[in-house]
Design a protein around this motif. Structure first.
Motif, short mmCIF file in Angstrom:
data_model
loop_
_atom_site.label_atom_id
_atom_site.label_comp_id
_atom_site.label_asym_id
_atom_site.label_seq_id
_atom_site.Cartn_x
_atom_site.Cartn_y
_atom_site.Cartn_z
N ALA A 70 0.84 -1.20 0.00
CA ALA A 70 0.00 0.00 0.00
C ALA A 70 0.87 1.24 0.00
O ALA A 70 1.95 1.26 0.59
CB ALA A 70 -0.94 0.00 1.21
N SER A 71 0.38 2.29 -0.67
CA SER A 71 1.05 3.58 -0.67
C SER A 71 0.02 4.66 -0.96
O SER A 71 -0.88 4.47 -1.79
CB SER A 71 2.16 3.62 -1.71
N ALA A 72 0.15 5.80 -0.26
CA ALA A 72 -0.71 6.95 -0.55
C ALA A 72 -0.07 7.90 -1.55
O ALA A 72 -0.64 8.94 -1.88
CB ALA A 72 -1.03 7.69 0.75
N GLU A 73 1.14 7.56 -2.03
CA GLU A 73 1.84 8.38 -3.03
C GLU A 73 2.49 7.42 -4.01
O GLU A 73 3.65 7.05 -3.87
CB GLU A 73 2.85 9.28 -2.35
N ILE A 74 1.74 7.01 -5.01
CA ILE A 74 2.14 5.91 -5.89
C ILE A 74 3.45 6.19 -6.60
O ILE A 74 4.27 5.28 -6.81
CB ILE A 74 1.00 5.59 -6.89
N ALA A 75 3.69 7.45 -6.98
CA ALA A 75 4.90 7.76 -7.74
C ALA A 75 6.17 7.54 -6.93
O ALA A 75 7.25 7.39 -7.51
CB ALA A 75 4.84 9.20 -8.25
N LYS A 85 16.54 29.69 10.58
CA LYS A 85 16.34 30.81 11.50
C LYS A 85 14.99 31.46 11.29
O LYS A 85 14.50 32.18 12.15
CB LYS A 85 17.45 31.84 11.31
N SER A 86 14.36 31.22 10.16
CA SER A 86 13.06 31.82 9.88
C SER A 86 11.96 30.79 10.04
O SER A 86 12.06 29.68 9.52
CB SER A 86 13.03 32.37 8.45
N PHE A 87 10.91 31.16 10.78
CA PHE A 87 9.77 30.28 10.96
C PHE A 87 8.49 30.92 10.40
O PHE A 87 7.39 30.59 10.81
CB PHE A 87 9.59 29.93 12.45
N GLU A 88 8.68 31.88 9.48
CA GLU A 88 7.52 32.49 8.84
C GLU A 88 6.80 31.44 8.00
O GLU A 88 7.40 30.52 7.44
CB GLU A 88 7.97 33.65 7.95
N VAL A 89 5.49 31.61 7.91
CA VAL A 89 4.67 30.61 7.21
C VAL A 89 5.12 30.48 5.76
O VAL A 89 5.27 31.46 5.03
CB VAL A 89 3.18 31.01 7.26
N TRP A 90 5.38 29.23 5.37
CA TRP A 90 5.82 28.91 4.01
C TRP A 90 4.81 27.92 3.45
O TRP A 90 4.70 26.80 3.93
CB TRP A 90 7.23 28.31 4.07
N GLN A 91 4.04 28.35 2.43
CA GLN A 91 2.92 27.54 1.95
C GLN A 91 3.34 26.69 0.75
O GLN A 91 4.07 27.14 -0.12
CB GLN A 91 1.74 28.43 1.56
N GLU A 92 2.84 25.45 0.75
CA GLU A 92 3.15 24.51 -0.33
C GLU A 92 1.87 23.81 -0.78
O GLU A 92 1.03 23.46 0.06
CB GLU A 92 4.16 23.46 0.16
N ILE A 93 1.72 23.62 -2.07
CA ILE A 93 0.62 22.82 -2.60
C ILE A 93 1.14 21.39 -2.78
O ILE A 93 2.04 21.15 -3.58
CB ILE A 93 0.11 23.37 -3.95
N VAL A 94 0.58 20.47 -2.02
CA VAL A 94 1.03 19.08 -2.07
C VAL A 94 0.21 18.35 -3.13
O VAL A 94 -1.02 18.33 -3.09
CB VAL A 94 0.87 18.39 -0.70
N ARG A 95 0.91 17.73 -4.08
CA ARG A 95 0.26 17.00 -5.16
C ARG A 95 0.72 15.54 -5.14
O ARG A 95 1.71 15.19 -4.51
CB ARG A 95 0.61 17.62 -6.52
N GLY A 96 -0.06 14.72 -5.83
CA GLY A 96 0.34 13.33 -6.01
C GLY A 96 0.09 12.44 -4.81
O GLY A 96 0.63 11.33 -4.75
N GLN A 97 -0.72 12.89 -3.86
CA GLN A 97 -1.01 12.09 -2.68
C GLN A 97 -2.51 11.87 -2.54
O GLN A 97 -3.31 12.74 -2.88
CB GLN A 97 -0.48 12.76 -1.41
N SER A 98 -2.87 10.71 -2.03
CA SER A 98 -4.27 10.41 -1.73
C SER A 98 -4.48 10.46 -0.23
O SER A 98 -3.54 10.71 0.54
CB SER A 98 -4.62 9.00 -2.24
N ALA A 99 -5.71 10.20 0.19
CA ALA A 99 -5.96 10.01 1.61
C ALA A 99 -5.14 8.79 2.07
O ALA A 99 -5.06 7.80 1.36
CB ALA A 99 -7.44 9.77 1.87
N PRO A 100 -4.51 8.85 3.24
CA PRO A 100 -3.64 7.74 3.66
C PRO A 100 -4.43 6.48 3.96
O PRO A 100 -5.60 6.54 4.34
CB PRO A 100 -2.96 8.29 4.92
N TRP A 101 -3.77 5.34 3.78
CA TRP A 101 -4.36 4.06 4.17
C TRP A 101 -4.13 3.86 5.66
O TRP A 101 -2.99 3.89 6.13
CB TRP A 101 -3.73 2.91 3.37
N THR A 102 -5.20 3.70 6.41
CA THR A 102 -5.10 3.60 7.86
C THR A 102 -4.82 2.16 8.29
O THR A 102 -4.90 1.21 7.50
CB THR A 102 -6.41 4.06 8.51
#
Length: 848
Positions: free
Chosen positions: A393-398, A461-478
């Motif tokens: 199982a994998s939630a990120e097939i690639a 040293k910087s903890f300012e919010v850094w936004q990322e669009i995550v692609r290629g992932q599904s809901a995780p298999w529990t």
């Protein structure tokens, strides 16, 4: 000493063997003969002895004999590699100050760590944790639970910021809850990369529940050792004082943190998350208070596991029901191999997915959102090459299958189940891609630069919010998904792929042997479970909220429980009809039970009829109290029964004085119980009429379920026993050998007015508690493993202390004649059950 840190060894830094400790306490390492092998160099500050003077000498040269005896006694309790024992307020030297001490084994060495005892306030840490747990248990859902836990831990520790940090499967984490003093920048919702808490640190968090850094700027104190021992190799994984990785110190300094504390959160013995506590100046809290925080973290972990498991159990139960139907259908299928693809719709009901592929007998079947036929065949070849014969199982097939990048938008996640003995046939579940916006606390990518320790991985040293669009992932298999998958794999291998007829015959043979051994018990339990299962399934369709579902279902099951209590109290002999109706009226209506008027001869019902009629009467009482005569302050219900010449029982139900009656717009499950239970189960009659002036009903029970009974058979009149009794006050004693039941009872008694609740798990502990302080009330479990609580009951009776008994379903305990008037309640009990039992206390007793 500190190991050099460079570009290659950050993730391999041996943080468990720093060779030094934090300066707020001192460390001694002892050999098996209690001679000193290691000592931290700050020993003179605490005991006034130079390190060189104590190494290789007996510890008795620096520690008083009484203190050594206390330490030896705690060593006996060290029963595992991760065990730590604590002693609070121990006087290490005659007439010297007191210390809080922690002892544990590190290989062959006994590690003794001490720090000065703090001046304790009047707060009872154990009682505070108990109150924290009571508040926590009143929450709903994981997030509300985490929010309340963070608030409680901040009160307990006084840190400026307390966060609940949850790990993700890839090692990264997220702040899911936060409580902070005013003026601080919020961290709630921020994600942190896996490198912020490297693998070896997560291993230590899993072993050692609590970690404190009292002052990040305090220089570490080296550990000294003679040439025959090496402090640089001393494993301090379980140490309280272990010094801190310089990389972590730099990381905290970059965040502006002056002190920190973490409490681990485990689920199934694996690290689920952390309570992360930050303070913006140095802060050390007393060892006893830290121990209370550790206990709170452990209790939170158990509550969390219970909350999460509730949803998993429901999910797996749904899958199990589908699987049972699949087994029954497959067993009778003419061609068991062909059956695999025939049940594809059932597979989708078992595991949440967006599409399924079935590869069996060189035939591919696709349904839902899946890759193309050729893409799936290539994936199957890959799975058979790399993971033959096991679930994959994998939630990120690639990440595991490079060619999956081409169809990740349709199937970013996959779960493959082998369904043949050789790596060939398989069943694959697919989940579509889910685009997510992730707010990181700074750029999560590792950067290398010149730091205080030279060229190496340097904390950002910087903890300012850094936004990322995550692609290629599904809901995780529990874990629940994987458990269901394994169960399905076994089913398909052992039932569908083998000769179905032979398997069915073997199951029937095994079942018949088992039924011969436990026929009577199996018959009763199966009927009860089937009935409860039906109640659950039907009740959920007629309720609109979780609270209403719990109330309706609980009422119906409680009605069954009351009926079975009365039946089992008579060893499954016929029980009185009057007792049944009075029990329902008293339990549901309380003080209003007098508005139910009864009339008729004394008759007893067969156990089957008694249980069936109990549900019918419960539904009638419920409807009357909600919508009928008993919903109005002046309404009444009259229940009259009679026997005809053939001993057939007729029961007439008449309601008057309530609001105008209107027939319901739809027929719910309660109405179905009223109209169909008696005709279906007993082959009798049931008639329900909605007259304008009040509901009228007529029930007919066949004669073979009826027996004449002496007046009062089956128990005392419930209405006669309705008395107004005061609530509980003062200290309540709970004698119960099951911790969970004892905790439940504690909350109930506190809600009923007790100021304090003390628990005991045995007769000895119960009598000791009474000797220390006379309680004002007691709740006694009759059966305590290999003994019963009668000696405690006799002592309470002698002192005039009111009490009630609790007993498990179907248990029989020998209650002496002089205690026969003590109320007995059935487990599992609720607050209403306990409160009702208080009204039955003998006149000579009082719960005040």
């Amino acid at each position: 000493m500190n190991l050099p840190v460079d570009l290659t060894n950050c993730d391999r830094e041996m943080i468990q063997i720093p060779g030094s400790v934090q300066p707020f306490g001192f460390l001694l390492g002892l050999s098996s003969d209690f001679s000193v092998c290691f000592a931290s160099e700050n020993l003179p500050l605490f005991l006034g002895r130079e390190v060189a003077d104590v190494l290789h000498r007996p510890v008795a040269a620096i520690i008083a004999e009484a203190a050594i005896d206390a330490i030896r006694s705690r060593v006996d309790y060290l029963t595992g590699p991760d065990a730590v024992e604590r002693i609070f307020g121990l006087q290490l030297q005659d007439n010297g100050p007191r210390f809080d001490v922690a002892v544990h084994f590190s290989g062959a060495y006994l590690i003794v760590e001490s720090e000065p005892s703090a001046a304790y306030d009047d707060t009872n840490s154990g009682e505070l944790v108990r109150l924290m747990l009571v508040r926590m248990r009143k929450t709903r859902g994981v997030l509300e639970l985490a929010n309340e836990a963070a608030r409680q831990l901040k009160v307990l520790t006084g840190f400026d910021r307390v966060m609940v940090y949850r790990f993700h499967p890839d090692g990264s984490g997220e702040v899911i809850s936060e409580v902070a003093r005013g003026g601080l920048e919020p961290f709630l919702g921020l994600h942190y990369p896996a490198s912020d808490i490297p693998r070896q640190a997560r291993v230590l968090y899993q072993r050692n529940w609590l970690r404190i850094i009292a002052d990040i700027n305090a220089p570490p104190v080296p550990i000294a050792a003679p040439p025959s021992h090496n402090a640089a190799l001393l494993d301090l994984s379980m140490s309280v004082l272990r010094s801190v990785s310089p990389i972590h110190i730099e990381y905290l300094r970059n965040m502006g943190v002056g002190a920190s504390m973490s409490v681990s959160i485990l689920r199934d013995d694996k690290l689920w998350g952390l309570f992360a506590c930050h303070h913006y100046s140095p802060r050390n809290i007393p060892f006893e208070r830290r121990t209370a925080a550790e206990l709170f973290g452990q209790m939170f972990s158990w509550v969390l596991e219970s909350r999460e498991r509730e949803s998993e159990v429901a999910y797996e139960a749904r899958a199990s029901q589908v699987q049972e139907r699949l087994i029954e259908a497959a067993a009778s299928h003419a061609h068991s191999r062909g059956a695999i693809a025939d049940f594809v719709d059932d597979y989708r009901k078992m595991i949440d997915c967006d599409g399924i592929a079935v590869w069996s007998d060189e035939t591919l079947t696709l349904t839902g959102e899946t890759p193309t036929e050729s893409e799936v065949k290539d994936l199957i070849n890959f799975i058979n090459r790399t993971s033959p014969g096991r679930i994959c199982a994998s939630a990120e097939i690639a990440k595991v299958y490079a060619s999956g990048e081409a169809f990740r938008d349709r199937a970013a996640g996959f779960l493959a189940i082998p369904i043949s003995r050789t790596p060939r046939d398989c069943l694959i579940f697919f989940r579509r891609e889910i685009l997510r916006k992730v707010n990181w606390a700074g750029d999560p990518n590792k950067t290398y630069s010149e730091g205080p320790l030279g060229p190496r991985l340097t904390p950002r040293k910087s903890f300012e919010v850094w936004q990322e669009i995550v692609r290629g992932q599904s809901a995780p298999w529990t874990a629940a998904d994987l458990h269901i998958a394994e169960s399905l794999r076994i089913t398909l291998l052992e039932v569908i792929l083998q000769l179905a007829d032979l398997a069915a015959r073997e199951r029937r043979t095994a079942q018949e042997r088992q039924e011969l051994m436990i026929a009577e018990l199996n018959h009763r339990v199966r009927n009860i479970l089937s009935l409860v299962r039906g109640l659950v399934a039907q009740s959920k369709d007629t309720t609109v909220s979780t609270e209403e579902f719990a109330s309706v279902l609980g009422g119906r099951i409680q009605a069954l429980a009351r009926a079975h209590d009365q039946i089992t109290s008579l060893n499954w002999a016929p029980a009185a009809l009057r007792s049944l109706i009075e029990s329902e009226a008293g339990a549901y209506l309380g003080a209003r039970a007098g508005r139910v008027k009864l009339g008729g001869p004394d008759v007893a019902l067969d156990p089957k009829a008694f249980a069936t009629l109990a549900l019918v009467v419960h539904e009638m009482m419920t409807n009357s109290a909600k919508y009928g005569a008993l919903a109005d302050s002046t309404g009444e219900v009259e229940i009259i029964w009679k026997l005809d010449d053939g001993d057939t029982l007729t029961i007439e139900w008449k309601e008057r004085g309530g609001p105008p009656v209107q027939p319901p717009s739809r027929k719910g499950f309660g109405t179905t119980i009223i109209e169909r239970s008696i005709p279906f189960d007993l082959k009798g009659e049931a008639e329900l009429r909605y007259d304008l002036l009040g509901v009228n009903a007529r029930f007919v029970i066949p004669a073979h379920f009826i027996e004449p009974a002496a007046a009062g058979a089956g128990g005392k009149s419930q209405q006669a026993e309705q008395k107004t009794r005061p609530g509980i006050s003062g200290t309540a004693l709970i004698v119960e050998d099951n911790l969970i039941i004892a905790m439940t009872a504690e909350v109930i008694l506190l809600e009923l007015g007790a100021r304090h609740a003390e628990t005991a798990a045995s007769v000895k502990e119960g009598l000791a508690a009474i000797a220390r302080a006379k309680p004002s009330f007691a709740l006694l479990d009759l059966n305590l493993g290999g003994e019963n609580s009668i000696p405690v009951a006799m002592k309470l009776s002698e002192l005039g202390v009111p009490f009630i008994f609790a007993t498990g379903y179907g248990e029989r305990a020998p209650i002496p004649a002089e205690l026969s008037d003590v109320p007995v309640i059935q487990k599992p009990y609720t607050r209403d059950v306990v409160e009702h039992a208080l009204t039955k206390l003998p006149e000579k007793q009082s719960a005040d």
